[in-house]
Design a protein around this motif. Structure first.
Motif, mmCIF file in Angstrom:
data_model
loop_
_atom_site.group_PDB
_atom_site.id
_atom_site.type_symbol
_atom_site.label_atom_id
_atom_site.label_comp_id
_atom_site.label_asym_id
_atom_site.label_seq_id
_atom_site.Cartn_x
_atom_site.Cartn_y
_atom_site.Cartn_z
ATOM 1 N N ASN A 135 -12.560 11.754 1.163
ATOM 2 C CA ASN A 135 -13.247 11.117 2.055
ATOM 3 C C ASN A 135 -12.758 9.501 2.384
ATOM 4 N N ILE A 136 -12.001 9.407 3.416
ATOM 5 C CA ILE A 136 -11.486 8.140 3.388
ATOM 6 C C ILE A 136 -12.334 6.970 3.575
ATOM 7 N N GLU A 137 -13.379 7.415 4.224
ATOM 8 C CA GLU A 137 -14.249 6.052 4.626
ATOM 9 C C GLU A 137 -15.111 5.515 2.955
ATOM 10 N N GLU A 138 -15.367 6.723 2.383
ATOM 11 C CA GLU A 138 -15.803 6.189 0.746
ATOM 12 C C GLU A 138 -14.554 5.621 0.089
ATOM 13 N N TYR A 139 -13.275 5.890 0.392
ATOM 14 C CA TYR A 139 -12.160 5.282 -0.284
ATOM 15 C C TYR A 139 -12.035 3.891 0.069
ATOM 16 N N LEU A 140 -12.468 3.590 1.333
ATOM 17 C CA LEU A 140 -12.394 2.029 2.074
ATOM 18 C C LEU A 140 -13.447 1.358 1.358
ATOM 19 N N TYR A 141 -14.401 1.993 1.256
ATOM 20 C CA TYR A 141 -15.712 1.290 0.552
ATOM 21 C C TYR A 141 -15.326 0.788 -0.981
ATOM 22 N N LYS A 142 -14.779 1.877 -1.784
ATOM 23 C CA LYS A 142 -14.308 1.641 -3.108
ATOM 24 C C LYS A 142 -13.343 0.718 -3.455
ATOM 25 N N VAL A 143 -12.471 0.459 -2.359
ATOM 26 C CA VAL A 143 -11.290 -0.609 -2.513
ATOM 27 C C VAL A 143 -12.054 -1.965 -2.696
ATOM 28 N N TYR A 144 -13.271 -2.144 -1.796
ATOM 29 C CA TYR A 144 -13.659 -3.524 -1.803
ATOM 30 C C TYR A 144 -14.492 -3.614 -3.041
ATOM 31 N N MET A 163 0.692 -1.259 0.083
ATOM 32 C CA MET A 163 -0.123 0.020 -0.113
ATOM 33 C C MET A 163 0.676 1.149 -0.020
ATOM 34 N N LYS A 164 0.160 2.271 -0.559
ATOM 35 C CA LYS A 164 1.018 3.688 -0.630
ATOM 36 C C LYS A 164 1.042 4.382 0.892
ATOM 37 N N TYR A 165 2.082 4.925 1.112
ATOM 38 C CA TYR A 165 2.359 5.498 2.318
ATOM 39 C C TYR A 165 1.155 6.733 2.679
ATOM 40 N N PHE A 166 0.749 7.540 1.693
ATOM 41 C CA PHE A 166 -0.079 8.518 1.970
ATOM 42 C C PHE A 166 -1.649 7.895 2.336
ATOM 43 N N LEU A 167 -1.896 6.763 1.772
ATOM 44 C CA LEU A 167 -2.978 5.995 2.104
ATOM 45 C C LEU A 167 -3.043 5.511 3.526
ATOM 46 N N LEU A 168 -1.797 4.939 3.953
ATOM 47 C CA LEU A 168 -1.832 4.459 5.300
ATOM 48 C C LEU A 168 -1.883 5.541 6.051
ATOM 49 N N LYS A 169 -1.224 6.670 5.837
ATOM 50 C CA LYS A 169 -1.339 7.962 6.688
ATOM 51 C C LYS A 169 -2.632 8.344 6.893
ATOM 52 N N ALA A 170 -3.394 8.381 5.924
ATOM 53 C CA ALA A 170 -4.800 8.863 5.890
ATOM 54 C C ALA A 170 -5.636 7.879 6.780
ATOM 55 N N ILE A 171 -5.479 6.647 6.389
ATOM 56 C CA ILE A 171 -6.393 5.858 7.281
ATOM 57 C C ILE A 171 -5.866 5.882 8.821
ATOM 58 N N CYS A 172 -4.675 6.096 8.996
ATOM 59 C CA CYS A 172 -4.275 6.028 10.357
ATOM 60 C C CYS A 172 -4.808 7.227 11.211
ATOM 61 N N GLU A 173 -4.894 8.322 10.447
ATOM 62 C CA GLU A 173 -5.685 9.609 10.975
ATOM 63 C C GLU A 173 -7.064 9.223 11.137
ATOM 64 N N TYR A 174 -7.689 8.675 10.291
ATOM 65 C CA TYR A 174 -9.207 8.289 10.366
ATOM 66 C C TYR A 174 -9.359 7.413 11.628
ATOM 67 N N LEU A 175 -8.749 6.443 11.511
ATOM 68 C CA LEU A 175 -8.564 5.711 12.790
ATOM 69 C C LEU A 175 -8.479 6.281 14.270
ATOM 70 N N LYS A 176 -7.562 7.276 14.434
ATOM 71 C CA LYS A 176 -7.267 8.040 15.557
ATOM 72 C C LYS A 176 -8.569 8.791 15.849
ATOM 73 N N GLU A 177 -9.122 9.330 14.823
ATOM 74 C CA GLU A 177 -10.309 10.246 15.187
ATOM 75 C C GLU A 177 -11.817 9.334 15.317
ATOM 76 N N ASN A 178 -11.770 8.117 14.886
ATOM 77 C CA ASN A 178 -12.907 7.503 14.918
ATOM 78 C C ASN A 178 -13.076 6.134 15.758
ATOM 79 N N THR A 179 -12.030 5.769 16.347
ATOM 80 C CA THR A 179 -11.963 4.356 17.120
ATOM 81 C C THR A 179 -11.398 4.538 18.418
ATOM 82 N N HIS A 180 -12.085 4.019 19.491
ATOM 83 C CA HIS A 180 -11.748 4.097 20.633
ATOM 84 C C HIS A 180 -11.435 2.440 21.497
ATOM 85 N N ILE A 181 -12.211 1.667 21.141
ATOM 86 C CA ILE A 181 -11.960 0.412 21.544
ATOM 87 C C ILE A 181 -12.115 -0.648 20.365
#
Length: 442
Positions: free
Chosen positions: A170-179, A1-19
């Motif tokens: 929109n990282i969430e839209e991107y993740l759906y589009k991957v599948y 995977m590309k670095y910028f994608l992983l970075k964006a996903i990382c930021e998305y997870l930090k903002e939207n996940t707690h457990i």
């Protein structure tokens, strides 16, 4: 995977996940993580094609995974609190640090997801970066970087390059589009595989059809052999041992030359000729039936190919044309119908009048019968021992009935009822009552 994608996903997870509510492996290289608020994300750590994606309907596990890695993964991370998520060492490595209370004491754990080419892996670490388990174990003979339980994990040599940065709206839209893209690729691949096999079978049937002898030719050959046998039989007393030919007068008064082919026993040879003529005569009688059967088979295969080309999902492809078991071609007997399986139900389809008659005569009173309303169509039987069928099975059987009966897309009405309500008039013509009508779009 590309670095910028992983970075964006990382930021998305930090903002939207707690457990982490739930985690497990569902395929050889894929883990599913359900974060808080039913936020489900899939991490595919295949070496050749790693990716992260989301889907609208949850993927089912292909088998139960109970390796030590799976036991530790679920035990340590289920219902764990996320302390931090980062791109470790500013590389293509996602570190999910959690605090787990699954044992008698609280412990800090790290789930390290490495999207790094040949080092691609999922590694479970303690807070001192000692390996507790890993998806792929690597010994000292295979690599300088050992991945074994109880060993402190060495760092991956970081490549000296400036990563390309792109913005993702929109990282969430991107993740759906991957599948969605994965499914499109897999669907096209499966379609091509199945259609290639089907084309081969279609070509084989077409060649058999072309090679079939004509009825007139078989009858002509049978008559010639009968004439030859009768002439030899009438002149047995004139034939000498090892005589090569016989000149006789036929029934029209013409002199004919009959090849005797160095026969040793004229009487035995004549009997063989009569048997041969009979076989040709019988083959001439059956050739029309054989030709009709081959044409019906060819028509069904072409309809099946059209339906495969129009299939929208992998499940639909597998339903229409499932993979054959390794020993299926040896053990499976020839059937007088086409069969499909859906949600535990066997659905049988007659692709011609002979098969329709067979299904009508051999189905049980409790089975369900399907037919296009007020127009010719194939007959479909669903094996059943209950009073009702699930709506999904009714829809699938009615769709099959329509798809293998008509040549154009549209909305079609399909009647269905239990077989006990269907009265055979003659051949495959029936009367039926009571019945229900459903509308199918194809």
């Amino acid at each position: 995977m590309k670095y910028f994608l992983l970075k964006a996903i990382c930021e998305y997870l930090k903002e939207n996940t707690h457990i982490i509510k739930f985690i497990r492996r569902i395929d050889n290289n894929i883990i599913i993580i359900e974060f808080n608020n039913k936020n489900i994300i899939y991490f595919d750590l295949s070496k050749s094609n790693s990716r992260i994606f989301k889907i609208k309907e949850q993927l089912s596990s292909k088998k139960d995974f109970n390796a030590p890695f799976d036991v530790v993964l679920q035990k340590k991370f289920t219902n764990s609190k996320i302390e931090d998520i980062e791109l470790y060492n500013d590389d293509k490595i996602i570190n999910i640090k959690v605090s787990s209370s699954s044992s008698y004491k609280k412990e800090i754990l790290i789930l390290q997801l490495e999207f790094t080419g040949k080092f691609t892996n999922i590694i479970i670490l303690d807070e001192n970066r000692v390996i507790l388990e890993a998806l792929r174990h690597i010994d000292e003979y295979s690599s300088f970087r050992v991945v074994k339980v109880g060993v402190k994990l060495e760092e991956i040599p970081k490549k000296d390059f400036i990563p390309k940065i792109e913005e993702i709206d929109n990282i969430e839209e991107y993740l759906y589009k991957v599948y969605e893209d994965i499914e499109k690729q897999n669907l096209e691949s499966i379609k091509n595989q199945k259609i290639t096999i089907l084309d081969r079978n279609i070509k084989k049937v077409e060649n058999i059809l072309k090679s079939l002898p004509k009825k007139e030719e078989l009858e002509f050959e049978a008559n010639n052999i009968y004439t030859k046998a009768n002439l030899i039989l009438a002149n047995l007393h004139n034939i000498k041992p090892y005589q090569k030919e016989l000149k006789v007068e036929n029934y029209d008064g013409k002199i004919l030359k009959v090849e005797l082919e160095n026969m040793q026993n004229p009487s035995k040879y004549t009997n063989e000729l009569f048997k041969k003529a009979k076989r040709f005569k019988q083959k001439a009688l059956n050739i029309s039936l054989e030709e009709d059967n081959l044409k019906d088979k060819l028509d069904f295969s072409k309809r099946l190919k059209d339906n495969l080309q129009n299939a929208n999902t992998i499940d639909e492809c597998e339903f229409l044309y499932p993979k054959k078991e390794k020993n299926q071609t040896k053990t499976k007997k020839a059937q007088n119908y086409e069969s499909f399986f859906f949600e535990g139900y066997k659905i049988m389809l007659g692709s011609n009048e002979r098969e329709n008659i067979y299904l009508l005569e051999n189905s049980k009173a409790s089975d369900f019968w399907f037919h296009l309303k007020d127009r010719p169509s194939c007959h479909v039987i669903v094996q059943n021992s209950k009073k009702e069928l699930p709506l999904t099975v009714i829809e699938k059987a009615a769709t099959l009935c329509a798809k293998f009966s008509v040549d154009f897309s549209g909305a079609y009405e399909v009647d269905f009822t239990q077989r006990r309500n269907v009265k055979i008039q003659y051949g495959a013509n029936v009367l039926y009552n009571p019945y229900t009508t459903t509308t199918i779009k194809i």
